[in-house]
Design an enzyme around this catalytic site. Structure first.
Site, PDB file in Angstrom:
ATOM      1  N   CYS A 111      -0.802  -9.486  39.915  1.00 28.11           N
ATOM      2  CA  CYS A 111      -0.719 -10.657  39.076  1.00 28.11           C
ATOM      3  C   CYS A 111      -0.515 -12.080  39.345  1.00 28.11           C
ATOM      4  O   CYS A 111      -0.562 -12.850  38.704  1.00 28.11           O
ATOM      5  CB  CYS A 111       0.110 -10.112  38.027  1.00 28.11           C
ATOM      6  SG  CYS A 111      -0.185  -8.765  37.105  1.00 28.11           S
ATOM      7  N   HIS A 249       1.952 -16.405  33.943  1.00 26.75           N
ATOM      8  CA  HIS A 249       1.297 -14.983  33.917  1.00 26.75           C
ATOM      9  C   HIS A 249       1.444 -14.378  32.707  1.00 26.75           C
ATOM     10  O   HIS A 249       2.785 -14.242  32.157  1.00 26.75           O
ATOM     11  CB  HIS A 249       1.809 -14.057  35.015  1.00 26.75           C
ATOM     12  CG  HIS A 249       1.421 -12.744  35.048  1.00 26.75           C
ATOM     13  ND1 HIS A 249      -0.062 -12.186  34.462  1.00 26.75           N
ATOM     14  CD2 HIS A 249       2.050 -11.543  34.955  1.00 26.75           C
ATOM     15  CE1 HIS A 249      -0.210 -11.099  34.365  1.00 26.75           C
ATOM     16  NE2 HIS A 249       1.108 -10.383  34.658  1.00 26.75           N
ATOM     17  N   ASN A 279      -2.456  -8.290  29.022  1.00 22.31           N
ATOM     18  CA  ASN A 279      -2.131  -8.653  30.452  1.00 22.31           C
ATOM     19  C   ASN A 279      -3.558  -8.340  31.424  1.00 22.31           C
ATOM     20  O   ASN A 279      -3.840  -7.210  31.863  1.00 22.31           O
ATOM     21  CB  ASN A 279      -0.956  -7.726  30.942  1.00 22.31           C
ATOM     22  CG  ASN A 279      -0.421  -7.952  32.379  1.00 22.31           C
ATOM     23  OD1 ASN A 279      -1.412  -8.775  33.307  1.00 22.31           O
ATOM     24  ND2 ASN A 279       0.541  -7.719  32.789  1.00 22.31           N
TER      25      ASN A 279
HETATM   26  N1  ACO Z   1       4.705   3.121  22.514  1.00 25.34           N
HETATM   27  C1  ACO Z   1       5.897   3.849  21.839  1.00 25.34           C
HETATM   28  N2  ACO Z   1       6.737   4.250  22.653  1.00 25.34           N
HETATM   29  C2  ACO Z   1       6.635   3.797  23.985  1.00 25.34           C
HETATM   30  C3  ACO Z   1       5.444   3.234  24.513  1.00 25.34           C
HETATM   31  C4  ACO Z   1       4.372   2.816  23.432  1.00 25.34           C
HETATM   32  N3  ACO Z   1       3.158   2.289  23.875  1.00 25.34           N
HETATM   33  N4  ACO Z   1       5.654   2.802  25.810  1.00 25.34           N
HETATM   34  C5  ACO Z   1       6.907   3.489  25.989  1.00 25.34           C
HETATM   35  N5  ACO Z   1       7.513   4.032  24.972  1.00 25.34           N
HETATM   36  C6  ACO Z   1       8.620   4.709  24.770  1.00 25.34           C
HETATM   37  C7  ACO Z   1       9.160   5.282  26.310  1.00 25.34           C
HETATM   38  O1  ACO Z   1       8.609   6.336  26.488  1.00 25.34           O
HETATM   39  C8  ACO Z   1      10.650   5.352  26.042  1.00 25.34           C
HETATM   40  O2  ACO Z   1      10.944   6.322  25.496  1.00 25.34           O
HETATM   41  P1  ACO Z   1      12.126   7.214  25.637  1.00 25.34           P
HETATM   42  O3  ACO Z   1      13.351   6.166  25.376  1.00 25.34           O
HETATM   43  O4  ACO Z   1      12.125   8.481  24.853  1.00 25.34           O
HETATM   44  O5  ACO Z   1      11.944   7.626  27.018  1.00 25.34           O
HETATM   45  C9  ACO Z   1      10.801   3.872  25.319  1.00 25.34           C
HETATM   46  O6  ACO Z   1       9.637   3.301  24.663  1.00 25.34           O
HETATM   47  C10 ACO Z   1      11.428   2.886  26.046  1.00 25.34           C
HETATM   48  O7  ACO Z   1      11.635   2.094  24.921  1.00 25.34           O
HETATM   49  P2  ACO Z   1      12.562   0.668  25.237  1.00 25.34           P
HETATM   50  O8  ACO Z   1      13.601   0.898  25.924  1.00 25.34           O
HETATM   51  O9  ACO Z   1      12.753  -0.003  23.771  1.00 25.34           O
HETATM   52  O10 ACO Z   1      11.339   0.043  25.992  1.00 25.34           O
HETATM   53  P3  ACO Z   1      11.996  -1.561  26.884  1.00 25.34           P
HETATM   54  O11 ACO Z   1      12.661  -2.114  25.880  1.00 25.34           O
HETATM   55  O12 ACO Z   1      12.317  -1.111  28.252  1.00 25.34           O
HETATM   56  O13 ACO Z   1      10.200  -2.040  26.756  1.00 25.34           O
HETATM   57  C11 ACO Z   1       8.432  -2.492  28.258  1.00 25.34           C
HETATM   58  C12 ACO Z   1       9.125  -1.488  27.644  1.00 25.34           C
HETATM   59  C13 ACO Z   1       7.757  -3.390  27.005  1.00 25.34           C
HETATM   60  C14 ACO Z   1       7.322  -1.793  28.884  1.00 25.34           C
HETATM   61  C15 ACO Z   1       9.366  -3.476  29.068  1.00 25.34           C
HETATM   62  O14 ACO Z   1       9.990  -2.639  29.930  1.00 25.34           O
HETATM   63  C16 ACO Z   1       8.902  -4.253  30.054  1.00 25.34           C
HETATM   64  O15 ACO Z   1       8.406  -5.505  29.214  1.00 25.34           O
HETATM   65  N6  ACO Z   1       8.497  -4.397  31.200  1.00 25.34           N
HETATM   66  C17 ACO Z   1       7.761  -5.187  31.829  1.00 25.34           C
HETATM   67  C18 ACO Z   1       6.424  -4.539  32.058  1.00 25.34           C
HETATM   68  C19 ACO Z   1       5.191  -5.607  32.098  1.00 25.34           C
HETATM   69  O16 ACO Z   1       5.131  -6.481  31.361  1.00 25.34           O
HETATM   70  N7  ACO Z   1       4.258  -4.885  32.732  1.00 25.34           N
HETATM   71  C20 ACO Z   1       3.016  -5.449  33.007  1.00 25.34           C
HETATM   72  C21 ACO Z   1       2.698  -5.252  34.320  1.00 25.34           C
HETATM   73  S1  ACO Z   1       3.613  -6.043  35.630  1.00 25.34           S
HETATM   74  C22 ACO Z   1       3.190  -7.447  35.638  1.00 25.34           C
HETATM   75  O17 ACO Z   1       2.494  -8.234  34.783  1.00 25.34           O
HETATM   76  C23 ACO Z   1       4.314  -8.551  36.120  1.00 25.34           C
END
Ligand code: ACO
Length: 322
Positions: A111, A249, A279
């Site tokens: 990214c 990004h 993204n």
């Molecule tokens: N729908 C419903 N539930 C989901 C989804 C979804 N699409 N995806 C994950 N979950 C669940 C998980 O399985 C987990 O369940 P569990 O607790 O039973 O194991 C739970 O949601 C996690 O929930 P939260 O803790 O509230 O999630 P979090 O606050 O960690 O948010 C997120 C997750 C949005 C991915 C966050 O960690 C984040 O923003 N990370 C950065 C990731 C990112 O943007 N990556 C992009 C690529 S990298 C880059 O571009 C730099």
């Protein structure tokens, strides 16, 4: 000598996919996706590959620049979803647009790729090796997604952006700053060919789909956003107050909001379009830059910061005078 952006363009496939699309086959919903990421929709390819998106973005950037494709000296394509390992996506675009004398190569920095590609191309211009360069960032992320994994499938989109850089006595790109560090837990991975040959029977457990440990990525990304802004302003004589716009990004809203933290006065400067594109990895900053130019949000002399962070881990920022 400086390198200056003289044209920009972007392209996304003609297939907008709303969050509701995922509800029929994944345990997810619009409310979860919107509230965690700010994403409402993205575009997915119906067959176009990365070079096709890059070619269309390049044609729009060339149009705006007034340069002809056969005047280009250099093409750099940032992507982690190339059409092929060989030829490079840059070489395919070169052929498509008829950039007969340009040399061409791809850069992989996930990214942050567009920041790396712009930095490399601008060095060629600043040291006098070339007079101009076409720099593209683009991905077909959908071909790398595991559509049974709700934690990644909903986050990404397909698209490409491009700029034409030319030598100029006036800035231009004032400064760039790049960083990389070991992603020791492999929190962002997209595997390439496994080693399988007459000496290795079968590679165990290899996939060619993107895998992510969201919280680790969140932790890393929110640490480097502020640092990349500080570093690119350092020793330039410019401060936050001089910057008209920051184009980060487009990973997700919540991540950017958290990263800005106490510096809420910066919030208004951030341009975000992740709600509409998701993204698009190396495409995201390039698409957003082209979009703000198209909307007329920038005028000559405005200072902007481009900011990328992602797999590797890698990150980078550029301070640019429009
Ligand atoms: N729908 C419903 N539930 C989901 C989804 C979804 N699409 N995806 C994950 N979950 C669940 C998980 O399985 C987990 O369940 P569990 O607790 O039973 O194991 C739970 O949601 C996690 O929930 P939260 O803790 O509230 O999630 P979090 O606050 O960690 O948010 C997120 C997750 C949005 C991915 C966050 O960690 C984040 O923003 N990370 C950065 C990731 C990112 O943007 N990556 C992009 C690529 S990298 C880059 O571009 C730099």
């Amino acid at each position: 000598m400086y390198s200056k952006i003289i044209g920009a363009g972007f392209y996304v496939p003609d297939n907008m996919v709303k969050n509701e699309f995922f509800e029929s086959f994944l345990d997810t919903n619009d409310e979860w996706i919107s509230s965690r990421t700010g994403i409402k929709s993205r575009f997915f390819s119906k067959g176009e590959n990365t070079s096709d998106l890059g070619t269309k973005a390049a044609e729009m950037a060339l149009d705006e620049s007034g340069l002809k494709a056969d005047e280009l000296d250099m093409i750099v394509f940032a992507t982690m979803t190339p059409d092929m390992y060989m030829p490079s996506t840059a070489c395919i675009v070169k052929k498509n647009i008829g950039a007969e004398k340009a040399f061409a190569f791809d850069i992989g920095a996930a990214c942050s790729g567009f920041m790396y590609a712009l930095t490399v191309a601008s060095q060629f211009i600043e040291n006098g090796s070339v007079r101009n360069a076409l720099v593209i960032g683009g991905e077909v992320m959908s071909k790398a997604l595991d559509f049974s994994d709700r934690s990644t499938a909903v986050l990404f989109g397909d698209g490409a952006g491009a700029v034409v850089l030319a030598a100029s006595q006036e800035p231009g790109i004032i400064k760039s700053y790049l960083g990389a560090k070991d992603d020791s837990k492999l929190s962002l991975v997209l595997e390439a060919l496994p080693v399988e040959n007459p000496f290795v029977e079968k590679a165990e457990g290899s996939t060619n789909k993107l895998a992510m440990e969201g919280r680790e990525v969140f932790k890393f990304s929110t640490q480097v956003v502020g640092q990349a802004i500080d570093e690119v302003l350092k020793d330039t004589g410019y401060g936050y107050e001089d910057v008209k716009m920051i184009i980060p990004h487009q990973a997700n809203y919540r991540l950017i909001d958290y990263a800005i933290g106490k510096n809420k006065n910066l919030q208004d400067k951030f341009y975000l379009n992740v709600d509409r594109y998701g993204n698009t990895s190396a495409g995201s900053v390039a698409i957003a830059l082209s979009e703000v130019r198209q909307k007329g949000l920038l005028k000559p002399g405005d200072l902007i910061i481009l900011l990328g962070f992602g797999g590797g881990f890698t990150w980078g920022s550029l301070l640019i005078k429009i």
